[in-house]
Scaffold this motif. Structure first.
Motif, mmCIF file in Angstrom:
data_model
loop_
_atom_site.group_PDB
_atom_site.id
_atom_site.type_symbol
_atom_site.label_atom_id
_atom_site.label_comp_id
_atom_site.label_asym_id
_atom_site.label_seq_id
_atom_site.Cartn_x
_atom_site.Cartn_y
_atom_site.Cartn_z
ATOM 1 N N ARG A 168 -15.604 17.566 24.448
ATOM 2 C CA ARG A 168 -16.534 18.200 23.496
ATOM 3 C C ARG A 168 -15.777 18.993 22.435
ATOM 4 O O ARG A 168 -16.330 19.302 21.376
ATOM 5 C CB ARG A 168 -17.517 19.131 24.210
ATOM 6 N N ALA A 169 -14.531 19.316 22.719
ATOM 7 C CA ALA A 169 -13.724 20.121 21.788
ATOM 8 C C ALA A 169 -12.903 19.257 20.825
ATOM 9 O O ALA A 169 -12.175 19.801 19.975
ATOM 10 C CB ALA A 169 -12.799 21.045 22.568
ATOM 11 N N ILE A 170 -12.986 17.935 20.928
ATOM 12 C CA ILE A 170 -12.210 17.058 20.038
ATOM 13 C C ILE A 170 -12.605 17.311 18.586
ATOM 14 O O ILE A 170 -13.786 17.339 18.244
ATOM 15 C CB ILE A 170 -12.453 15.573 20.400
ATOM 16 N N LYS A 171 -11.579 17.481 17.745
ATOM 17 C CA LYS A 171 -11.831 17.657 16.315
ATOM 18 C C LYS A 171 -11.563 16.344 15.591
ATOM 19 O O LYS A 171 -10.530 15.710 15.797
ATOM 20 C CB LYS A 171 -10.944 18.768 15.743
ATOM 21 N N MET A 172 -12.504 15.960 14.763
ATOM 22 C CA MET A 172 -12.393 14.704 14.033
ATOM 23 C C MET A 172 -11.885 14.949 12.610
ATOM 24 O O MET A 172 -12.100 16.027 12.042
ATOM 25 C CB MET A 172 -13.759 13.999 13.999
ATOM 26 N N LYS A 173 -11.221 13.961 12.055
ATOM 27 C CA LYS A 173 -10.741 14.072 10.682
ATOM 28 C C LYS A 173 -11.920 14.139 9.715
ATOM 29 O O LYS A 173 -12.959 13.494 9.950
ATOM 30 C CB LYS A 173 -9.863 12.870 10.331
ATOM 31 N N VAL B 259 -9.367 3.655 20.625
ATOM 32 C CA VAL B 259 -9.004 4.372 19.405
ATOM 33 C C VAL B 259 -7.722 5.149 19.653
ATOM 34 O O VAL B 259 -7.536 5.743 20.725
ATOM 35 C CB VAL B 259 -10.148 5.340 18.986
ATOM 36 N N ASN B 260 -6.819 5.157 18.677
ATOM 37 C CA ASN B 260 -5.566 5.893 18.864
ATOM 38 C C ASN B 260 -5.824 7.402 18.895
ATOM 39 O O ASN B 260 -6.876 7.881 18.466
ATOM 40 C CB ASN B 260 -4.533 5.524 17.792
ATOM 41 N N LYS B 261 -4.843 8.108 19.371
ATOM 42 C CA LYS B 261 -4.992 9.536 19.652
ATOM 43 C C LYS B 261 -5.405 10.343 18.432
ATOM 44 O O LYS B 261 -6.165 11.309 18.532
ATOM 45 C CB LYS B 261 -3.686 10.082 20.230
ATOM 46 N N ASP B 262 -4.921 9.948 17.253
ATOM 47 C CA ASP B 262 -5.192 10.721 16.045
ATOM 48 C C ASP B 262 -6.595 10.487 15.484
ATOM 49 O O ASP B 262 -7.039 11.236 14.616
ATOM 50 C CB ASP B 262 -4.158 10.376 14.962
#
Length: 417
Positions: free
Chosen positions: A233-238, A351-354
């Protein structure tokens, strides 16, 4: 009828005249009304009231309580007030007991409510709502990250799961198809499809769809926390990339042709959705776009809400089928939300890590625009006050609108008699 009106209008005056002129006046009035005495007039007046027409049944009062509850939720908790206040008021209007034959009820031919209800029965209001939605929707987030459209499609699993569930408990294929669309959390689409496949269930289907749309802030957060670990839930997206004006103009044209070739039956909904968006993005029809997203959609929302609410007359609405529909609607909404969340987690495997996706945005795949996207934003901020997900969530949110309309068109193609 005229003689009754005569009695009602002069009844109070008769008693004053009686004191002054004696019994001759009462006799004359009785004779002039065809033998209808003052006591008879009072009896007729009582028989015409809502109190007398309850007929010992309290089902109307139950529905009135439901209407008041909807208004309470809108005023107290700000749950979809633009929908719940018109619908709640409509429920009150539709459940005041009355004597039939006076062209009052929504199902009585020639009544004002019946004329307004024509737009619901014939599926006129939903395309106009879609026109307004298109004129106020920015598809930039979807254009900048097209793969998020898959999340909107994944959330439509609720539609087909509900279709199977409704079929399993005895609804006909047409009824099951109309009920299933509740899983898309899209009120106008639910009304449009039920008007074609199961008009007799339209009131229950519409109320269920709009009820669950209004309860998005209550239903979705617990499912999000249950399925998505705090770390994810804390993942930040570009940030989404900038989208050019040319792309914004081309999108509604390409999407219109693509989706309607896939599902021509959804043309009234999708055609108006992308037409409204083209008015907005073309930059040369701002007056039309402004009318569509403000005046027009406001007027249609009022008419749609009041008439859908009024269609819930207790003798038509309070049935075991209605209870089943509400139960199936709740299940479909949970399944749709879970489907979007789980597929977002699944998508991250490839999906890649970034470029990881915050799985919370999968919940916005249900097409409750823009409330489900706002819920995603709030849940993201609760996990990390600096994690803003609204723009990312709008991509699956608007694709959910498109997906539910396409699904409705497909069902209409297979199930329309």
């Amino acid at each position: 009828m005229r003689k009754f009106v005569t009695v009602y209008s002069v009844l109070a005056l008769l008693f004053c005249l009686q004191i002054v002129f004696g019994t001759d006046v009462m006799a004359a009035v009785t004779e002039s009304t065809g033998g209808l005495s003052a006591a008879d007039g009072l009896t007729e007046l009582w028989n015409f009231t809502g109190f007398a027409n309850l007929h010992g049944s309290y089902s109307n009062l139950i529905m009135i309580a439901v209407g008041l509850f909807f208004i309470f939720l809108a005023v107290k908790y700000d749950y979809e007030p633009l929908l719940l206040i018109p619908i709640g008021t409509g429920i009150l209007l539709g459940n005041i007991p009355f004597s039939e034959g006076y062209k009052i009820g929504i199902y009585e031919q020639g009544s004002v409510l019946n004329y307004l209800y024509f737009g619901v029965e014939q599926g006129i209001y939903p395309p106009l709502i879609f026109l307004g939605i298109g004129a106020m929707t920015d598809f930039s987030s979807l254009i900048s990250n097209p793969k998020l459209m898959i999340l909107g499609a994944a959330a439509q699993i609720g539609i087909f799961a509900t279709f199977l569930g409704a079929s399993a408990i005895g609804f006909t294929p047409q009824e099951a198809g109309a009920i299933g669309i509740i899983g898309g959390a899209d009120g106008p689409t639910a009304i449009f499809l039920s008007s074609k496949l199961a008009p007799h269930l339209m009131g229950a289907i519409a109320i269920a769809a709009y009820s669950y749309m209004a309860l998005v802030p209550v239903i979705q957060p617990p499912i999000m926390r249950l399925i998505i670990p705090k770390k994810e839930r804390a993942i930040k997206m570009k940030p989404p990339r900038a989208v050019s004006k040319t792309e914004k103009i081309m999108f509604p044209l390409i999407a219109l042709l693509l989706t309607t070739f896939i599902s021509p039956s959804a043309l009234p909904l999708l055609g108006m959705l992308f037409f409204g968006n083209l008015l907005k993005e073309s930059g040369v029809t701002e007056r039309l776009a402004d009318t569509a997203r403000n005046s027009l959609i406001n007027i249609v929302t009022i008419l749609l809400g009041v008439t859908v609410g009024a269609s819930t007359q207790a003798n038509v609405f309070l049935t075991t089928d209605s209870l089943k529909i509400f139960g199936l609607g709740a299940l479909s909404f949970v399944v749709a939300t879970a489907g979007g969340l789980l597929f977002a987690r699944f998508l991250n495997v490839f999906v890649n890590k970034d470029n990881k996706i915050n799985p919370l945005i999968g919940a916005a795949g249900v097409s409750a625009v823009p409330d489900s996207a706002r819920v995603v934003q709030m849940e993201g901020l609760k996990t990390d006050p600096n994690n803003h997900l609204l723009m990312h969530a709008m991509a699956p949110n608007v694709s959910g609108v498109i997906g539910s309309a396409v699904a409705a068109g497909i069902m209409l193609s297979f199930l329309m008699k």
